[in-house]
Design an enzyme around this catalytic site. Structure first.
Site, PDB file in Angstrom:
ATOM      1  N   GLU A  90      -5.494  13.170   2.726  1.00  0.00           N
ATOM      2  CA  GLU A  90      -6.556  12.925   3.709  1.00  0.00           C
ATOM      3  C   GLU A  90      -6.512  13.984   4.809  1.00  0.00           C
ATOM      4  OE1 GLU A  90      -6.896   8.432   4.596  1.00  0.00           O
ATOM      5  OE2 GLU A  90      -4.953   8.712   3.633  1.00  0.00           O
ATOM      6  N   LYS A 139       0.788  -1.227   0.000  1.00  0.00           N
ATOM      7  CA  LYS A 139       0.000   0.000   0.000  1.00  0.00           C
ATOM      8  C   LYS A 139       0.817   1.272   0.000  1.00  0.00           C
ATOM      9  CE  LYS A 139      -4.001   0.502   1.592  1.00  0.00           C
ATOM     10  NZ  LYS A 139      -4.893   0.939   2.669  1.00  0.00           N
TER      11      LYS A 139
END
Ligand code: ARG
Length: 460
Positions: free
Chosen positions: A285, A278
């Site tokens: 964010e 990932k």
């Protein structure tokens, strides 16, 4: 001597003290105090020798603070008292003359106004950097087609450069809001004393000139109790952070495998502690997640000032942490936005493919019918029927038969050639010829305007 017969409760001291957060105002407090000492001497309120001793002593205190060897004392309630205490230790009893013709009430708000003016300039510079990054990427991608969205559904194709410039203009307005906030903090409170003025004929114009203020606050009561310049700063910060949250949200979506529109730079991404494959868009964010905190600082300060009787009340000590955290948070968010925009790799192929979905040309087909004489509302219905037929049978609009077209509208049946032409090319983008639209010519105009806007200095 003291008027009190009991020492302060330790919890009261902790509640009451602001030294933990207002110590960062020391550069403003020193500069203000030196200007004040100079003015007192110039007006003959203190002697030249005392003025010199104060200025020199303050210089020594500043050095200790800058080198982080200032000996804070558990009894220091705030930065103003700490500096005066230390000044007296270093320079002797003359230190006690510094507070002549001044109160902490006009002192603290003067420090804050100075801080706010600097923070507004810093925010403006960070915004300009983000605007520059957006403009550069917009130039590079002036011909990269992508879907524009409404309701997060594909709506109409646009050029990526056009989309990026939408953020450029938001930030351009934010920068002007900060320039306004800086001007609003430009009236010098110092000289208002506790609230009614002071018993000495001070020279406030001299202080204003020395400390870089444009004017002298005209009313001593307003000067010590007003904090609306902070509301202006926090308002600018809240709006700017909110704009960045929208950019962050889009970068999160765009960098997902589902969209696949961009890859964010490694320097602004994190890995996962458990899933080795990932790459997480944490910075994007956090642009989303930090914005409400900045907005909360604005609303909190509104709460502090709401219904507060004149003039100074200790409630006002609560202004500082909101200001500091908002300024710091926004500065980090702007750095993240600039870094991500400058370093993002856009997948032009993927964006172009997403923009070539024929359904996205529905408005253009409706406009074709309008040009052929049909009222827009009716044309909207005809195209909705075509879309439905295509979706129901799993085909593209261009795969509909002549009979199916004629069944929806005789007019359309009679103009099939034009219909197929509208569907066949990037004409959907180039047809947006109105000012501010996405066509190449209009986007070129917009890029030129953006360059000019970036060069303007609203702080000047
Ligand atoms: N620490 C105080 C503040 O931040 C300074 C002003 C104190 N004034 C007073 N009258 N107690 O507001």
């Amino acid at each position: 001597m003291s008027r009190f017969s009991e020492p302060q409760h330790p919890d009261f001291q902790r509640l009451n003290a602001s030294i933990g957060f207002d110590r960062r105002l020391w550069p403003q407090d020193i500069a203000q105090s030196q200007a004040h000492a100079r003015m007192l001497a110039a007006r003959g309120i203190i002697s030249e020798a005392d003025g010199d001793a104060l200025i020199k002593g303050l210089q020594a205190v500043a050095l200790e603070l800058a080198e982080e060897r200032f000996p804070f004392d558990p009894g220091d309630e705030d930065i103003h008292m700490a500096i005066e205490r230390r000044l007296t230790e270093i320079a002797g009893p003359v230190g006690g003359r510094l507070h002549t013709a001044r109160s902490r009430n006009d002192q603290v708000v003067t420090d804050l106004a100075m801080f706010t003016r600097e923070a507004a300039v810093a925010a403006g510079a960070a915004i300009a950097e983000a605007m520059g990054a957006l403009l550069k990427r917009a130039c590079e991608h002036a011909a990269t087609a992508m879907p524009g969205y409404t309701h997060l559904q594909r709506a109409q194709p646009v050029y990526l450069g056009h989309h990026l410039l939408a953020y450029f203009w938001m930030l351009e307005r934010d920068r002007r809001r900060f320039a306004y906030a800086r001007r609003e903090a430009g009236r010098l409170p110092l000289g208002a004393g506790a609230m009614a003025g002071v018993n000495f004929d001070t020279d406030r114009a001299m202080l204003a000139a020395e400390l870089g203020f444009e004017q002298v606050a005209p009313n001593s009561i307003d000067a010590v109790s007003g904090r609306d310049f902070l509301l202006d700063f926090l308002g600018a910060a809240a709006t700017c952070a909110t704009h960045l949250s929208r950019l962050g949200a889009e970068l999160v979506l765009w960098s997902s495998s589902e969209f696949g529109f961009c890859t964010l730079p490694d320097s602004w991404s994190s890995g996962s502690s458990i899933m080795p494959q990932k790459k997480n868009p944490d910075a994007a964010e956090l642009l989303r997640g930090k914005a409400p905190r900045v907005v909360a600082h604005l609303t909190a300060l509104h709460g502090v000032i709401h219904a507060l009787p004149l003039t100074y009340n200790k409630d006002l000590q609560e202004d500082k942490e909101h200001l500091f955290d908002a300024a710091d948070t926004l500065q980090l968010c702007l750095a993240a936005a600039s870094g991500m925009i400058a370093g993002a790799a856009f997948d032009e192929q993927r964006m172009r493919e997403a923009a070539s979905d024929e359904l996205i040309a529905a408005t253009d087909i409706a406009d074709l019918l309008v040009k052929l004489g049909m009222p827009f509302r009716e044309a909207h219905g005809v195209v909705a029927g075509l879309v439905r037929t295509a979706l129901d049978s799993g085909r593209a609009l261009s795969e509909l038969t002549a009979e199916e077209l004629a069944a929806q509208s005789e007019l359309l049946g009679a103009h099939q050639g034009e219909f197929r032409e509208v569907l066949s090319s990037s004409s959907w983008l180039e047809s947006k010829i109105s000012e501010g639209g996405t066509s190449t010519a209009r986007l070129a105009e917009q890029l030129t305007r953006a360059e000019q806007a970036l060069d303007e200095d609203p702080f000047g």
